[in-house]
Design a protein around this motif. Structure first.
Motif, short mmCIF file in Angstrom:
data_model
loop_
_atom_site.label_atom_id
_atom_site.label_comp_id
_atom_site.label_asym_id
_atom_site.label_seq_id
_atom_site.Cartn_x
_atom_site.Cartn_y
_atom_site.Cartn_z
N ALA A 145 0.85 -1.19 0.00
CA ALA A 145 0.00 0.00 0.00
C ALA A 145 0.88 1.24 0.00
O ALA A 145 1.98 1.24 0.57
N ILE A 146 0.38 2.31 -0.63
CA ILE A 146 1.16 3.55 -0.77
C ILE A 146 0.25 4.72 -0.43
O ILE A 146 -0.85 4.83 -0.97
N LEU A 159 3.85 6.13 -9.49
CA LEU A 159 4.42 4.81 -9.21
C LEU A 159 3.39 3.71 -9.41
O LEU A 159 3.64 2.71 -10.11
N ALA A 160 2.23 3.87 -8.80
CA ALA A 160 1.20 2.83 -8.88
C ALA A 160 0.68 2.66 -10.31
O ALA A 160 0.45 1.54 -10.77
N SER A 161 0.50 3.77 -11.01
CA SER A 161 0.02 3.70 -12.39
C SER A 161 1.01 2.97 -13.27
O SER A 161 0.64 2.11 -14.08
N ALA A 241 -3.22 -3.60 -8.93
CA ALA A 241 -2.57 -2.31 -8.69
C ALA A 241 -2.30 -2.12 -7.20
O ALA A 241 -3.09 -2.56 -6.36
N PRO A 242 -1.19 -1.48 -6.84
CA PRO A 242 -0.95 -1.20 -5.42
C PRO A 242 -2.08 -0.38 -4.82
O PRO A 242 -2.67 0.47 -5.48
N LYS A 243 -2.39 -0.63 -3.56
CA LYS A 243 -3.43 0.13 -2.87
C LYS A 243 -2.93 1.55 -2.61
O LYS A 243 -1.81 1.75 -2.13
#
Length: 430
Positions: A145-146, A159-161, A241-243
């Motif tokens: 998670a971020i 970053l997540a995208s 995808a990262p939270k």
């Protein structure tokens, strides 16, 4: 490196969230009241009577009683009968809620899964770019998670995208493209996207490439186009995808509102990076929002609740320490911005430490701070988008992250250590 590790590496906890009636987006108190909010978050006490209780029972709830034996001499004075006194036992202290799961402590270093909390700070967030670039080069370290606020939210979403679109290399490319655009334009619009503007900027050069024709603080459409060009918001909704937890400050009550993957749009990122002195407030669901750094910089309590990773890395971009007492208006304003950011961060860290002291399950927390790598950073301007300064921040972030991944610590800086000024630092990335 300033690293703050706790012993609860293999634990986690749950947190109840208040939800906005309009969208269900979580609403939290500001960073300065995080400790008070945490009382409600971890309390398990329920003062409501049970459904089976009658009204009379509700008025006189049964309490566990402690029986106190009266000494014989007193008993004799009471007609030779034993007198007992019933004293209601105090309620047990509230216990933190136990989480479902958390990763076991890593048997080797670096960790295989990691959560990130990315602080805002205008152009100082180029330091975070360097940290993320180095983390992306570690193939066995995944992101859980971020969270992010202000410029930290831009880094988090980039970053997540990128990870959701094409993996580590795509994320690295997205970050590099965005930051090189910021440096190449060095425009007022770039500063608005990074949320680094303050009155101090009026007396500080924005950069050699500043174009006065781009001074257009109320025109949000070009800002949306920039975000749409660099961020694939549809990819953020993918299951793998990262939270994300992106913070914005709700104007009407000062509460931090956290947006998750399914709610993220260009407007949400604009709201998280909105400098209120020159940027019109961003309307989301009928509520005006400003820069998320005022209320949660970055969100930590909610991040820990939603993450099951055993390690949490906080990347602190804005300096908290300054040995000089500011005198000029610009210097005072700059220092106040830094104090505001540090207060929000430290309040959430203190809330986590308090929760752990009560038995809550908290991950091991480490902090990488830009001010530990660059001497005199507090005297620099967060609206400086000069290539030399931005790339120096980027290199310092890479160095700090590499040291952390290797388990090392930063040596004490030399007394006169300063930011190296060079005319050619790194090849421009496309």
């Amino acid at each position: 490196m300033n690293q703050n590790d706790s012993s609860g590496a293999d634990r986690g906890f749950e947190q109840d969230r208040a939800a906005s009636p309009e969208t269900g987006a979580a609403v939290f108190r500001s960073g300065t009241s995080a400790l008070l909010a945490a009382v409600n978050i971890w309390s398990t006490a329920d003062s409501r009577p049970a459904a089976s209780e009658t009204p009379d029972a509700a008025k006189s709830p049964e309490q566990p009683a402690e029986v106190v034996q009266v000494p014989p001499a007193v008993a004799e004075a009471k007609s030779a009968r034993v007198v007992t006194q019933h004293v209601a036992a105090p309620p047990p202290p509230a216990k933190p809620v136990v989480p479902e799961t958390r990763d076991a402590p890593p048997s080797s270093w670096p960790p295989q899964r990691l959560s990130l909390a990315l602080q805002g700070g205008g152009s100082f967030a180029a330091f975070t770019w360097g940290v993320l670039e180095r983390l992306l080069e570690e193939p066995n370290c995944a992101f859980d998670a971020i969270s992010g606020a202000s410029a930290g939210s831009v880094n988090a979403v980039l970053l997540a995208s990128g990870l959701a679109e094409g993996g580590r290399e795509r994320a690295r490319s997205r970050l590099a493209q965005f930051w090189n655009r910021m440096v190449n334009e060095a425009s007022f619009r770039s500063l608005m996207l990074l949320g680094g503007f303050s009155p101090a900027g009026s007396s500080v050069a924005f950069g050699a490439a500043l174009r006065s024709g781009q001074f257009d603080p109320l025109d949000l459409d070009p800002l949306r186009r920039v975000l749409a060009k660099h961020i694939n918001f549809d990819a953020l909704r993918a299951p793998d995808a990262p939270k994300l937890l992106i913070a914005a400050t709700r104007v009407r009550d000062g509460a931090a509102r956290l947006f998750r993957n399914s709610e993220l749009t260009a407007d949400v990122v604009l709201a998280s990076t909105c400098p209120p002195l020159v940027h019109c407030a961003v309307d989301i669901d009928g509520d005006a929002h400003w820069d998320g750094g005022y209320a949660a910089n970055p969100p930590l309590v909610a991040l820990v609740q939603e993450s099951s990773a055993a390690n949490l890395l906080v990347v602190q971009a804005t300096p908290s320490r300054d040995s000089y007492v500011p005198i000029t208006g610009a210097a005072i304003d700059r220092r106040l911005d830094q104090i505001t950011a540090a207060t929000a961060l430290n309040a959430e860290l203190a809330a986590l430490q308090w929760a752990e002291s009560l038995g809550a399950l908290v991950p091991r927390i480490a902090r990488i701070a830009a001010e530990d790598e660059i001497e005199g950073l507090a005297q620099r301007s967060a609206v400086d988008l000069g290539r030399a300064f931005v790339m120096a921040l980027h290199r310092s972030g890479r160095t700090a992250a590499d040291r952390w991944l290797r388990g090392g610590s930063k040596p004490a800086p030399a007394p006169q250590e300063s930011v190296p000024v060079q005319t050619s630092l790194a090849p421009e990335l496309v």
